[in-house]
Design a protein around this motif. Structure first.
Motif, short mmCIF file in Angstrom:
data_model
loop_
_atom_site.label_atom_id
_atom_site.label_comp_id
_atom_site.label_asym_id
_atom_site.label_seq_id
_atom_site.Cartn_x
_atom_site.Cartn_y
_atom_site.Cartn_z
N ALA A 178 0.83 -1.21 0.00
CA ALA A 178 0.00 0.00 0.00
C ALA A 178 0.87 1.25 0.00
O ALA A 178 0.55 2.25 -0.66
N GLU A 179 1.99 1.23 0.72
CA GLU A 179 2.89 2.38 0.75
C GLU A 179 3.48 2.65 -0.63
O GLU A 179 3.60 3.80 -1.05
N SER A 180 3.85 1.59 -1.33
CA SER A 180 4.41 1.75 -2.67
C SER A 180 3.39 2.35 -3.63
O SER A 180 3.68 3.29 -4.38
N ASP A 181 2.17 1.82 -3.59
CA ASP A 181 1.11 2.34 -4.46
C ASP A 181 0.80 3.80 -4.13
O ASP A 181 0.58 4.62 -5.02
N GLU A 238 -1.43 7.53 7.83
CA GLU A 238 -2.71 7.23 7.20
C GLU A 238 -2.61 7.60 5.71
O GLU A 238 -2.44 8.76 5.37
N ILE A 239 -2.71 6.61 4.84
CA ILE A 239 -2.48 6.84 3.41
C ILE A 239 -3.66 6.42 2.54
O ILE A 239 -3.63 6.62 1.32
N GLU A 240 -4.70 5.87 3.15
CA GLU A 240 -5.84 5.41 2.35
C GLU A 240 -6.50 6.58 1.63
O GLU A 240 -6.59 7.69 2.16
N ARG A 246 -16.15 9.20 -1.09
CA ARG A 246 -14.82 8.78 -0.67
C ARG A 246 -13.79 9.88 -0.87
O ARG A 246 -12.69 9.79 -0.34
N TYR A 247 -14.14 10.90 -1.64
CA TYR A 247 -13.20 11.98 -1.92
C TYR A 247 -13.77 13.28 -1.37
O TYR A 247 -14.80 13.77 -1.83
N LEU A 248 -13.08 13.83 -0.37
CA LEU A 248 -13.58 15.01 0.33
C LEU A 248 -12.53 16.11 0.37
O LEU A 248 -11.34 15.84 0.58
N ALA A 298 -12.40 2.95 6.19
CA ALA A 298 -13.21 1.77 5.87
C ALA A 298 -13.75 1.82 4.45
O ALA A 298 -14.00 0.78 3.83
N LEU A 299 -13.92 3.04 3.92
CA LEU A 299 -14.40 3.18 2.55
C LEU A 299 -13.39 2.66 1.53
O LEU A 299 -13.73 2.43 0.37
N PHE A 300 -12.15 2.53 1.96
CA PHE A 300 -11.09 2.03 1.08
C PHE A 300 -10.59 0.67 1.53
O PHE A 300 -9.46 0.29 1.27
N GLY A 301 -11.43 -0.05 2.25
CA GLY A 301 -11.05 -1.38 2.69
C GLY A 301 -10.44 -1.43 4.07
O GLY A 301 -10.00 -2.48 4.53
#
Length: 350
Positions: free
Chosen positions: A19-22, A94-96, A179-181, A277-280
């Motif tokens: 997830a960090e790489s992405d 927090e990177i989600e 999901r985008y604010l 949670a919206l991103f898993g």
């Protein structure tokens, strides 16, 4: 490796570092936007693409910079690398949803007639006020984008490509639960990097770069007002122009630390304005730090190898420009490591 694959802690570690790489790839590759003040104002929505919307959302503040002539790409790479490395907490940030401390904007319709006369160009208060107005227009565009263009049925947009339309259709499905604010801090605080001469230095030395933090006055949604007085006096720089109390000049290092503290304050007071949670679900607590005390994996590798490669390439190109070892083609393309004469001899162009 086969035994490690069976270890639940290893699986969690791998999930987080993937997830960090992405995340690093996303915030770098899609983290830079060119803005036209006229385009934002006439009307505000026209300058915002379906690709820009999700990448601007979920960022804490905007960073505005006006690149010196021929200096946009290297300046962005150096700034990005420094800010990311100062901000990130390996395994814990927090990177989600592409969350990051800032989004980068460069002004593409500004010319610096004074560039050759100064190493730094401190903005005047009038310029600061223009940045505040620009940010208000940008925020209005972001808020309007969802209302106007993330709705069914699909409303046509002028000069929209089929790819952009397809992307909007995906966003409509993806944004069902918002999901985008636009973050509250994004409306309240700006970071301005004034024009500087080309600097042949690695990102690790960018911390001393003078920058400006600007309060916009839009703070009603914050848990408390933004207070520059918490910054130690010995970290405050003296501006070359007369500025109001809503502006403060500091180093980039001080600015990043100040904004990071504001992020933590707001998260502690009101929670994240984006439910992981919206991103898993959040990956910030997956890794057992006692078992994996050293940052490693794909996230660390992306930073160490790929981002360092980008930086070294730009440093090399800047040296070639300084030495005159490049050719700027009439089309605008720049060829590095070759003179005009060599280019024409090899290509046969006249």
């Amino acid at each position: 490796m086969a035994e490690a694959e069976k270890d639940p802690d290893f699986k969690k570690w791998r999930e987080r570092t993937d997830a960090e790489s992405d995340h690093r790839h996303l915030v770098h590759q899609r983290g830079l936007h060119g803005l036209s003040a006229e385009g934002l104002a006439q009307p505000a929505i026209t300058n915002l693409s379906s690709y820009g919307f999700p990448n601007i959302c979920n960022k804490s503040i905007p960073l505005y910079f006006v690149p010196a002539p021929g200096n946009m790409t290297p300046e962005y790479v150096f700034l990005h690398n420094y800010i990311y490395r100062r901000w990130v907490q390996p395994y814990r940030s927090e990177i989600e949803g592409g969350r990051f401390i800032c989004e980068f904007f460069y002004l593409r319709d500004v010319v610096h007639s004074q560039y050759a006369d100064s190493d730094h160009l401190d903005p005047t208060q009038d310029t600061i006020d223009e940045f505040i107005s620009l940010n208000q227009a940008l925020c209005a565009a972001i808020e309007a984008f969802r209302t106007l263009y993330l709705t069914e049925p699909i409303v046509p947009r002028a000069r929209e490509t089929s790819s952009e339309r397809d992307n909007r259709e995906l966003l409509i499905k993806d944004d069902e639960h918002q999901r985008y604010l636009l973050q509250h801090l994004f409306k309240a605080l700006l970071l301005i990097v004034p024009p500087v001469r080309c600097r042949y230095q690695p990102s690790a030395e960018m911390g001393s770069l003078p920058v400006f933090l600007v309060r916009t006055g839009v703070e009603e949604d914050l848990s408390a007002p933004i207070d520059f007085q918490v910054i130690p006096q010995d970290k405050i720089l003296t501006p070359a122009t007369e500025l109001k109390e809503n502006v403060i000049k500091v180093t980039l290092e001080t600015a990043v630390d100040f904004v990071s503290a504001l992020e933590a304050r707001e998260a502690a007071a009101v929670g994240l304005r984006l439910d992981p949670a919206l991103f898993g679900g959040s990956t910030s607590h997956l890794v057992d730090m006692e078992k994996y005390p050293k940052w490693d994996g794909r996230g660390e590798e992306y930073d160490r190898r790929i981002m360092t490669h980008h930086e070294e390439r730009e440093l090399r190109r800047m040296r070639q420009i300084k030495e005159g070892n490049y050719y700027r083609h009439p089309s605008g393309a720049i060829f590095f490591g070759i003179t005009e004469e060599e280019y024409k001899r090899q290509t046969g162009e006249k």
